[in-house]
Design a protein around this motif. Structure first.
Motif, PDB file in Angstrom:
ATOM      1  N   GLU A  81       0.818  -1.228   0.000  1.00 42.49           N
ATOM      2  CA  GLU A  81       0.000   0.000   0.000  1.00 42.49           C
ATOM      3  C   GLU A  81       0.850   1.277   0.000  1.00 42.49           C
ATOM      4  OE1 GLU A  81      -3.851  -0.286   2.480  1.00 42.49           O
ATOM      5  OE2 GLU A  81      -2.618  -1.936   3.264  1.00 42.49           O
ATOM      6  N   ALA A  82       1.971   1.228  -0.704  1.00 45.13           N
ATOM      7  CA  ALA A  82       2.870   2.384  -0.709  1.00 45.13           C
ATOM      8  C   ALA A  82       2.202   3.648  -1.228  1.00 45.13           C
ATOM      9  CB  ALA A  82       4.104   2.070  -1.548  1.00 45.13           C
ATOM     10  N   SER A  83       1.242   3.482  -2.135  1.00 44.36           N
ATOM     11  CA  SER A  83       0.608   4.675  -2.729  1.00 44.36           C
ATOM     12  C   SER A  83      -0.205   5.473  -1.719  1.00 44.36           C
ATOM     13  CB  SER A  83      -0.287   4.258  -3.904  1.00 44.36           C
ATOM     14  OG  SER A  83      -1.309   3.386  -3.470  1.00 44.36           O
ATOM     15  N   THR A  84      -0.516   4.883  -0.562  1.00 43.43           N
ATOM     16  CA  THR A  84      -1.278   5.622   0.456  1.00 43.43           C
ATOM     17  C   THR A  84      -0.401   6.042   1.629  1.00 43.43           C
ATOM     18  OG1 THR A  84      -1.932   3.603   1.639  1.00 43.43           O
ATOM     19  CG2 THR A  84      -3.380   4.360  -0.121  1.00 43.43           C
ATOM     20  N   MET A  85       0.898   5.793   1.534  1.00 44.78           N
ATOM     21  CA  MET A  85       1.820   6.166   2.603  1.00 44.78           C
ATOM     22  C   MET A  85       2.475   7.503   2.314  1.00 44.78           C
ATOM     23  SD  MET A  85       3.572   2.380   3.003  1.00 44.78           S
ATOM     24  CE  MET A  85       4.721   2.788   4.322  1.00 44.78           C
ATOM     25  N   THR A  86       2.793   8.235   3.364  1.00 43.14           N
ATOM     26  CA  THR A  86       3.542   9.468   3.179  1.00 43.14           C
ATOM     27  C   THR A  86       4.982   9.124   2.814  1.00 43.14           C
ATOM     28  OG1 THR A  86       4.322   9.637   5.471  1.00 43.14           O
ATOM     29  CG2 THR A  86       2.141  10.570   4.971  1.00 43.14           C
ATOM     30  N   TYR A  87       5.684  10.105   2.288  1.00 40.11           N
ATOM     31  CA  TYR A  87       7.083   9.890   1.917  1.00 40.11           C
ATOM     32  C   TYR A  87       7.894   9.448   3.130  1.00 40.11           C
ATOM     33  CZ  TYR A  87      10.965  10.619  -1.363  1.00 40.11           C
ATOM     34  OH  TYR A  87      12.016  10.432  -2.227  1.00 40.11           O
ATOM     35  N   GLY A  88       7.654  10.118   4.249  1.00 44.28           N
ATOM     36  CA  GLY A  88       8.381   9.774   5.464  1.00 44.28           C
ATOM     37  C   GLY A  88       8.083   8.365   5.933  1.00 44.28           C
ATOM     38  N   GLU A  89       6.820   7.962   5.861  1.00 39.62           N
ATOM     39  CA  GLU A  89       6.445   6.606   6.241  1.00 39.62           C
ATOM     40  C   GLU A  89       7.145   5.571   5.363  1.00 39.62           C
ATOM     41  OE1 GLU A  89       1.904   6.897   8.046  1.00 39.62           O
ATOM     42  OE2 GLU A  89       2.199   6.844   5.875  1.00 39.62           O
ATOM     43  N   ARG A  90       7.179   5.836   4.082  1.00 36.68           N
ATOM     44  CA  ARG A  90       7.812   4.883   3.161  1.00 36.68           C
ATOM     45  C   ARG A  90       9.282   4.701   3.510  1.00 36.68           C
ATOM     46  NH1 ARG A  90       5.585   5.652  -3.004  1.00 36.68           N
ATOM     47  NH2 ARG A  90       7.075   3.976  -3.350  1.00 36.68           N
ATOM     48  N   MET A  91       9.983   5.796   3.699  1.00 34.34           N
ATOM     49  CA  MET A  91      11.420   5.690   3.956  1.00 34.34           C
ATOM     50  C   MET A  91      11.706   5.054   5.310  1.00 34.34           C
ATOM     51  SD  MET A  91      12.679   6.435   1.214  1.00 34.34           S
ATOM     52  CE  MET A  91      11.637   6.816  -0.202  1.00 34.34           C
ATOM     53  N   ARG A  92      10.905   5.369   6.316  1.00 37.17           N
ATOM     54  CA  ARG A  92      11.118   4.750   7.632  1.00 37.17           C
ATOM     55  C   ARG A  92      10.812   3.256   7.580  1.00 37.17           C
ATOM     56  NH1 ARG A  92      13.787   2.932  11.132  1.00 37.17           N
ATOM     57  NH2 ARG A  92      12.982   2.612  13.242  1.00 37.17           N
ATOM     58  N   THR A  93       9.793   2.864   6.807  1.00 33.78           N
ATOM     59  CA  THR A  93       9.447   1.449   6.685  1.00 33.78           C
ATOM     60  C   THR A  93      10.550   0.683   5.969  1.00 33.78           C
ATOM     61  OG1 THR A  93       7.088   2.000   6.672  1.00 33.78           O
ATOM     62  CG2 THR A  93       7.703  -0.158   5.825  1.00 33.78           C
ATOM     63  N   ILE A  94      11.099   1.260   4.908  1.00 37.03           N
ATOM     64  CA  ILE A  94      12.223   0.628   4.206  1.00 37.03           C
ATOM     65  C   ILE A  94      13.422   0.499   5.131  1.00 37.03           C
ATOM     66  CG2 ILE A  94      13.887   0.885   2.320  1.00 37.03           C
ATOM     67  CD1 ILE A  94      11.573   2.419   0.817  1.00 37.03           C
ATOM     68  N   GLU A  95      13.728   1.587   5.842  1.00 31.16           N
ATOM     69  CA  GLU A  95      14.861   1.593   6.764  1.00 31.16           C
ATOM     70  C   GLU A  95      14.690   0.525   7.846  1.00 31.16           C
ATOM     71  OE1 GLU A  95      17.221   5.254   8.711  1.00 31.16           O
ATOM     72  OE2 GLU A  95      15.185   5.011   9.489  1.00 31.16           O
ATOM     73  N   TYR A  96      13.488   0.446   8.418  1.00 25.45           N
ATOM     74  CA  TYR A  96      13.210  -0.550   9.457  1.00 25.45           C
ATOM     75  C   TYR A  96      13.346  -1.960   8.901  1.00 25.45           C
ATOM     76  CZ  TYR A  96      10.806  -3.122  13.138  1.00 25.45           C
ATOM     77  OH  TYR A  96      10.497  -4.029  14.126  1.00 25.45           O
ATOM     78  N   CYS A  97      12.841  -2.170   7.689  1.00 27.32           N
ATOM     79  CA  CYS A  97      12.928  -3.475   7.036  1.00 27.32           C
ATOM     80  C   CYS A  97      14.385  -3.889   6.871  1.00 27.32           C
ATOM     81  CB  CYS A  97      12.217  -3.425   5.691  1.00 27.32           C
ATOM     82  SG  CYS A  97      12.176  -4.986   4.799  1.00 27.32           S
ATOM     83  N   VAL A  98      15.207  -2.978   6.395  1.00 24.50           N
ATOM     84  CA  VAL A  98      16.631  -3.263   6.206  1.00 24.50           C
ATOM     85  C   VAL A  98      17.278  -3.622   7.538  1.00 24.50           C
ATOM     86  CG1 VAL A  98      18.848  -2.223   5.564  1.00 24.50           C
ATOM     87  CG2 VAL A  98      16.828  -1.857   4.123  1.00 24.50           C
TER      88      VAL A  98
END
Length: 296
Positions: A50-67
């Motif tokens: 659901e990346a299209s409904t996430m804010t830019y900040g949410e997307r980057m923090r989620t990627i960072e957390y995943c890594v």
């Protein structure tokens, strides 16, 4: 010679939400479940996420957390597509800064680019990227199909690793395989087409079903890559009912509902996605029971 970003089953992982944020605790549990059950790569912040409904900040923090949570055990590939080429470049740049090992870049939606436009779009992204990218062809969502001849042109770029092919056109897939070099990888973008695409030289799948059956999707591709297509075909057929149930409404509604029923995470979706009908909810429940994923 390009090496595939991964071989096997990569999970197109969901993003759990609370009422107004990403539920990172639940996300961490999902990642642990995947890694404990053989998943070969994690695709984060894609369509299923659901990346299209996430804010830019949410997307980057989620990627960072995943890594951080994955800790280098398998590749982390971040969705970074956009219908504006500069936005796709910026998303890819920041996803790499967050630690992604590669990028998944969907065809530009709504604009409906020509084949020439697709070559220019992807070339600009690949020129700017510092990690390999996987093209993503999913015409049912974007209204655009990448032609085999376009793949052949894009395959010349050293930063373009291959394609997640969800067009369902096996004639085009065969033509693509014949036109492109062997080191241009093809991954199935549809769970129920995994074995056939592997038979045509595919490297595996980017899977929705792996959210709930990571072990079985890993096993399916392992059998394919070992050349045991008799056993792989049997497993592919056995998984068909589950695959169909997980797409009884638009993805990721059913798979999030399934994960909620399994107690893996909350089922919260962001508008315009919403909860499934009662009929479909019951179908999902019965299917999970049939596959031993839920008690009666």
């Amino acid at each position: 010679m390009r090496k595939p970003l991964f071989t096997g089953s990569g999970v197109a992982i969901v993003t759990p939400f609370t009422k107004d944020a990403v539920d990172l605790d639940a996300f961490g549990r999902l990642l642990d479940f995947q890694l404990a059950n053989g998943t070969d790569a994690v695709i984060v912040c894609g369509t299923t996420g659901e990346a299209s409904t996430m804010t830019y900040g949410e997307r980057m923090r989620t990627i960072e957390y995943c890594v951080e949570r994955v800790g280098g055990r398998v590749p982390v590939i971040a969705g970074s597509g956009s219908n504006a080429t500069p936005n796709a470049i910026a998303l890819g740049r920041d996803a790499v800064r967050a630690g992604a090992d590669g990028l998944l870049v969907v065809t530009p939606f709504y604009n409906k680019a020509t084949q020439s436009g697709l070559v220019k779009h992807y070339t600009a992204i690949a020129d700017a990227a510092t990690k390999p990218i996987i093209l993503y062809d999913v015409p049912s969502r974007t209204g655009v199909t990448i032609a085999p001849e376009t793949y052949a042109e894009l395959a010349k770029h050293p930063n373009i690793n291959g394609v997640k092919e969800a067009g369902g056109n096996f004639s085009n897939i065969q033509k693509t395989r014949n036109l492109c070099p062997d080191d241009f990888s093809i991954w199935s973008g549809n769970d129920d087409e995994t074995a056939p695409i592997c038979l045509l030289g595919g490297q595996g799948v980017i899977s929705v079903a792996a959210n709930v059956v990571p072990d079985r999707m890993h096993q399916l591709v392992r059998l394919c890559l070992a050349g045991d297509f008799a056993a792989a075909g049997k497993l592919q057929l056995d998984l068909k009912e589950l695959c169909d149930a997980l797409f009884c409404e638009v993805n990721p509604i059913p798979v999030k509902t399934a994960l909620e029923m399994m107690g893996m995470c909350g089922g919260a979706l962001r508008l315009p996605l919403c909860e499934p009908s009662e009929e479909h909810r019951e179908r999902i429940r019965k299917t999970l029971v049939r596959y031993g994923l839920l008690d009666t």
